[in-house]
Design an enzyme around this catalytic site. Structure first.
Site, PDB file in Angstrom:
ATOM      1  CB  CYS A   2      11.399   6.347 -17.103  1.00 55.90           C
ATOM      2  SG  CYS A   2      11.793   7.106 -15.544  1.00 55.90           S
ATOM      3  NE  ARG A  27       6.956   1.221 -17.469  1.00 56.24           N
ATOM      4  CZ  ARG A  27       7.344   0.235 -16.700  1.00 56.24           C
ATOM      5  NH1 ARG A  27       6.847  -0.954 -16.872  1.00 56.24           N
ATOM      6  NH2 ARG A  27       8.244   0.427 -15.762  1.00 56.24           N
ATOM      7  CD1 TRP A  74       8.369   7.458 -11.417  1.00 58.40           C
ATOM      8  CD2 TRP A  74       6.284   7.952 -11.999  1.00 58.40           C
ATOM      9  NE1 TRP A  74       7.575   7.342 -10.303  1.00 58.40           N
ATOM     10  CE2 TRP A  74       6.291   7.633 -10.628  1.00 58.40           C
ATOM     11  CE3 TRP A  74       5.059   8.295 -12.595  1.00 58.40           C
ATOM     12  CZ2 TRP A  74       5.144   7.645  -9.838  1.00 58.40           C
ATOM     13  CZ3 TRP A  74       3.919   8.297 -11.803  1.00 58.40           C
ATOM     14  CH2 TRP A  74       3.966   7.974 -10.449  1.00 58.40           C
ATOM     15  CG  ASN A  98      13.894   3.697 -17.717  1.00 54.88           C
ATOM     16  OD1 ASN A  98      13.804   4.872 -18.057  1.00 54.88           O
ATOM     17  ND2 ASN A  98      13.158   2.726 -18.234  1.00 54.88           N
ATOM     18  N   GLY A  99      16.047   4.208 -13.819  1.00 49.35           N
ATOM     19  CA  GLY A  99      16.728   3.691 -12.630  1.00 49.35           C
ATOM     20  C   GLY A  99      17.249   4.823 -11.773  1.00 49.35           C
ATOM     21  CD  GLU A 480      -3.478  -2.022   2.952  1.00 46.04           C
ATOM     22  OE1 GLU A 480      -4.191  -1.127   3.428  1.00 46.04           O
ATOM     23  OE2 GLU A 480      -3.217  -2.093   1.740  1.00 46.04           O
ATOM     24  CE  LYS A 484      -5.297  -2.796  -1.122  1.00 46.93           C
ATOM     25  NZ  LYS A 484      -4.443  -1.780  -0.547  1.00 46.93           N
ATOM     26  CD  GLU A 487      -8.668  -1.050  -2.027  1.00 48.63           C
ATOM     27  OE1 GLU A 487      -9.015   0.094  -2.330  1.00 48.63           O
ATOM     28  OE2 GLU A 487      -7.533  -1.314  -1.626  1.00 48.63           O
ATOM     29  CG  HIS A 503     -13.484  -5.835  24.305  1.00 50.18           C
ATOM     30  ND1 HIS A 503     -13.835  -5.914  25.625  1.00 50.18           N
ATOM     31  CD2 HIS A 503     -12.134  -6.010  24.262  1.00 50.18           C
ATOM     32  CE1 HIS A 503     -12.750  -6.108  26.369  1.00 50.18           C
ATOM     33  NE2 HIS A 503     -11.708  -6.174  25.545  1.00 50.18           N
ATOM     34  CE  LYS A 602      -2.721   3.906  -7.725  1.00 48.02           C
ATOM     35  NZ  LYS A 602      -2.795   2.810  -6.754  1.00 48.02           N
TER      36      LYS A 602
HETATM   37  C1  F6R Z   1      -6.416   1.567  -1.151  1.00 46.29           C
HETATM   38  C2  F6R Z   1      -5.960   2.857  -1.630  1.00 46.29           C
HETATM   39  C3  F6R Z   1      -6.499   4.075  -0.964  1.00 46.29           C
HETATM   40  C4  F6R Z   1      -5.405   5.135  -0.857  1.00 46.29           C
HETATM   41  C5  F6R Z   1      -5.993   6.451  -0.318  1.00 46.29           C
HETATM   42  C6  F6R Z   1      -4.926   7.480  -0.134  1.00 46.29           C
HETATM   43  O1  F6R Z   1      -5.838   0.535  -1.867  1.00 46.29           O
HETATM   44  O2  F6R Z   1      -5.209   2.953  -2.544  1.00 46.29           O
HETATM   45  O3  F6R Z   1      -7.030   3.793   0.297  1.00 46.29           O
HETATM   46  O4  F6R Z   1      -4.412   4.662  -0.021  1.00 46.29           O
HETATM   47  O5  F6R Z   1      -6.964   6.934  -1.205  1.00 46.29           O
HETATM   48  O6  F6R Z   1      -4.270   7.730  -1.324  1.00 46.29           O
HETATM   49  P1  F6R Z   1      -2.847   8.397  -1.371  1.00 46.29           P
HETATM   50  O7  F6R Z   1      -1.872   7.435  -0.802  1.00 46.29           O
HETATM   51  O8  F6R Z   1      -2.599   8.653  -2.835  1.00 46.29           O
HETATM   52  O9  F6R Z   1      -2.928   9.648  -0.569  1.00 46.29           O
END
Ligand code: F6R
Length: 607
Positions: A2, A27, A74, A98-99, A480, A484, A487, A503, A602
């Protein structure tokens, strides 16, 4: 997490507070509020939603006064709402915080037993009650009242207290949450982050844990919790405002990678029961006796967390777990119903596919538990219980700290189920908890290895494809790592179980193919080593993530990044960090838009 801003001086405080809060908007937050001293009384205005709502409200309820505090919240404990928004006012005492107050339940019960009534669901209101109780008990000095109150509090906090009884001052304190004081001329400032006050002063005091500061317009006096005077140095901050937002890091993603030790600590906070060697998950009420099987549904990175969770739960609690891509779940007429526990994992809590999977499972009679980072978002609301990760807002589109805190939440569920059904002995649970508690320090050690990863990024950043290999619990980490890299650097990458290489993907390997291998010591290590010889024989370039002290791997891998030893079941929390950094540095080397990669959002609220 926050945002906090406080001002004491000759000027009108509200514009300074709003301007400061606006600088912290990046934030993320879900409610906001201010409290201002006005003619012997503090007045508070709060509202749910954005700062614009607060400003609108302030045109109706006008506040004037030159001592004030402001906050953007938040949500962590309690829904985002006006009543849960800060400042919290009890008697004449107003508090922003905050915290997380770890012992909030015990303190709340204790205060209620003395006849005190609570008007919010927050842990913060407790602090306002404690300070008010001190003042009512006759403590004359506000600093003393705050110090006495904080002696009862366990957890993490950065907080500012304003009291009607001391209208010329603010009292601030911190433990494990950032807090900075701005030293002005005839005025002083406090904030949770530099950008909030950078336009007023560059002279700053960074409060240390356990310090309490009393700010008037003319002076700043700092003590420890026992009241002994302290004199931390005043530092001159040279960052511009963008650098300050990112805490000096070049991108939010890098900042968030480095925040992981703190985020993991916050997710663990208050959730470990050391006497019974169990996890305290009162918010979700899990009873393994009623669970036939568990199905984890999620998308993308959260799905990878779920895949790791399957290993954790099956290993610690011996309950069968299936993992399903949420986007596939409801289209295959899943066999799910009463007696099944569906765990939905979602950072945003808003992913349309995951929400649809939750609704499908609920309609078929399963119980739903969600793991989310955003309190009161759609998925937790549609669930029977929610376990919140306390990662704080994640701004970089590529998920990092949200992922590792999801792993912690899953580890806590596995621990709790294993303890409750007796599959995890006290001794084994104790060892697991010891390992969990050591993770933040070990993660920091790994995250601090920037230099070798920067070198690797330059060396391999022009490759057309990457292969990521891992086995067992580190297979999802290979997926993963590949995700990363794809993307944010736009390099094609595939994650594979190391055993599957022969395979098919082995056909791709030649001297141009970097192969990132996750090979910590533990089950499957020897098998991974033999997969590596197959890569080597085809002249693939091997980048290994291995355990410190591994004497063997250097003879076969071209590059080795070392991680500290840890229990295999928790190793993904360490092995993923160099992969996040590698992707970050490759993307930075290529000059892509790291925090907002093309075509990605996001929060994916469409199917
Ligand atoms: C990758 C990423 C996405 C999310 C996916 C699910 O870095 O961020 O693959 O993990 O869109 O999103 P959430 O977790 O918000 O359901």
């Amino acid at each position: 997490m926050c945002g906090i801003v406080g001002y004491v001086g000759p000027r009108e405080s509200v514009p300074i507070l709003i301007e400061g809060l606006r600088k912290l908007e990046y934030r993320g937050y879900d409610s906001a509020g201010v409290a201002v001293h006005e003619k012997g009384e503090t007045r508070v205005v709060r509202c749910q939603g954005k700062l614009a709502n607060l400003e609108k409200q302030l045109t109706v309820t006008k506040l004037t006064g030159s001592v004030g505090i402001g906050h953007t919240r938040w949500a962590t404990h309690g829904r985002p709402s006006e009543t849960n928004a800060h400042p919290h006012r009890v008697g004449g005492v107003s508090v922003v915080h905050n915290g997380i107050i770890e012992n909030h339940m015990i303190l709340r019960q204790r205060l209620m037993a003395t006849g005190r009534k609570f008007s919010s669901e927050t842990d913060t209101e407790i602090v306002a009650h404690l300070v008010d109780a001190e003042l009512k008990a006759g403590v004359k000095d506000l600093g003393d009242a705050v110090r006495n109150a904080l002696k009862q509090v366990e957890g993490a906090y950065a907080l500012v207290v304003l009291s009607d009884s001391h209208p010329d001052r603010l009292v601030c304190a911190k433990v494990a949450s950032p807090m900075v004081l701005g030293v002005g001329e005839g005025e002083n400032f406090v904030a949770s982050d530099i950008p909030a006050i950078l336009s007023h002063t560059r002279n700053m005091i960074f409060l240390e844990d356990g310090q309490v500061a009393e700010l008037t317009a003319q002076r700043i006096a700092i003590t420890d919790l026992a009241g002994r005077p302290m004199s931390p140095p005043v530092k001159s901050v040279v960052w511009n405002s963008t650098q300050a937002e990112k805490n000096g890091f070049k991108h939010f993603m890098l900042k968030e990678i480095h925040e992981q030790p703190r985020a993991v600590t916050d997710t663990l906070r208050g959730r470990i029961e050391l006497e019974q060697h169990d996890a305290l998950l009162d918010e979700v009420q899990l009873d393994p006796a009623t669970i036939k099987k568990i199905i984890i549904v999620a998308c993308g990175t959260s799905n990878h967390a779920g895949m790791v969770g399957k290993f954790m739960i099956e290993q610690l609690a011996r309950i069968p777990v299936e993992c399903d891509l949420a986007s596939e779940f409801r289209y295959r007429d899943p066999i799910v119903g009463p007696g099944d526990l569906v765990i939905a994992v979602s950072q945003s809590g808003e992913t349309a596919d995951t929400l649809a999977a939750v609704k499908e499972a609920k309609a078929k009679g399963a119980r739903i538990l969600s793991i989310a980072n955003v309190v009161d978002s759609s998925i937790p609301r549609a669930s029977d219980g929610a376990l919140y990760t306390h990662a704080g807002p994640e701004i970089g589109v590529a998920s990092t700290k949200a992922f590792t805190t999801q792993l912690i939440a899953l580890a806590l569920i596995a621990l709790h189920l294993g303890r409750k059904n007796g599959k995890l002995s006290k001794e084994a649970a104790k060892q697991f908890i010891d390992e969990l508690l050591q993770l933040p320090i070990k993660m920091k050690e790994v995250a601090d290895q920037a230099a070798p990863l920067q070198v690797l990024a330059r060396r391999y950043g022009n490759a057309r494809d990457f292969l990521f290999l891992g086995r067992g619990i580190n297979h999802p980490i290979a997926l993963e790592g590949a995700l990363k890299l794809k993307e944010i650097s736009y390099i094609h990458a595939e994650g594979y179980s190391a055993g599957e290489m022969k395979h098919g993907p082995i056909a791709l390997i030649d001297e141009h193919m970097p192969v990132v291998v996750i090979a910590p010591k533990g089950p499957g290590y020897e098998k991974v080593m033999s997969n590596l010889t197959e890569v080597k024989a085809r002249e693939g370039k091997i980048i290994a993530i291995a355990t410190r002290g591994d004497q063997e791997i250097g003879s076969i891998a071209d590059e080795v990044i070392l991680i500290p030893e840890c229990a295999s079941v928790l190793s993904p929390l360490l092995t993923v960090v160099p992969l996040q950094l590698l992707s970050y540095y490759v993307a930075d080397f290529k000059g892509t838009d790291v925090d907002q990669p093309r075509n990605l959002a996001k929060s994916v609220t469409v199917e």
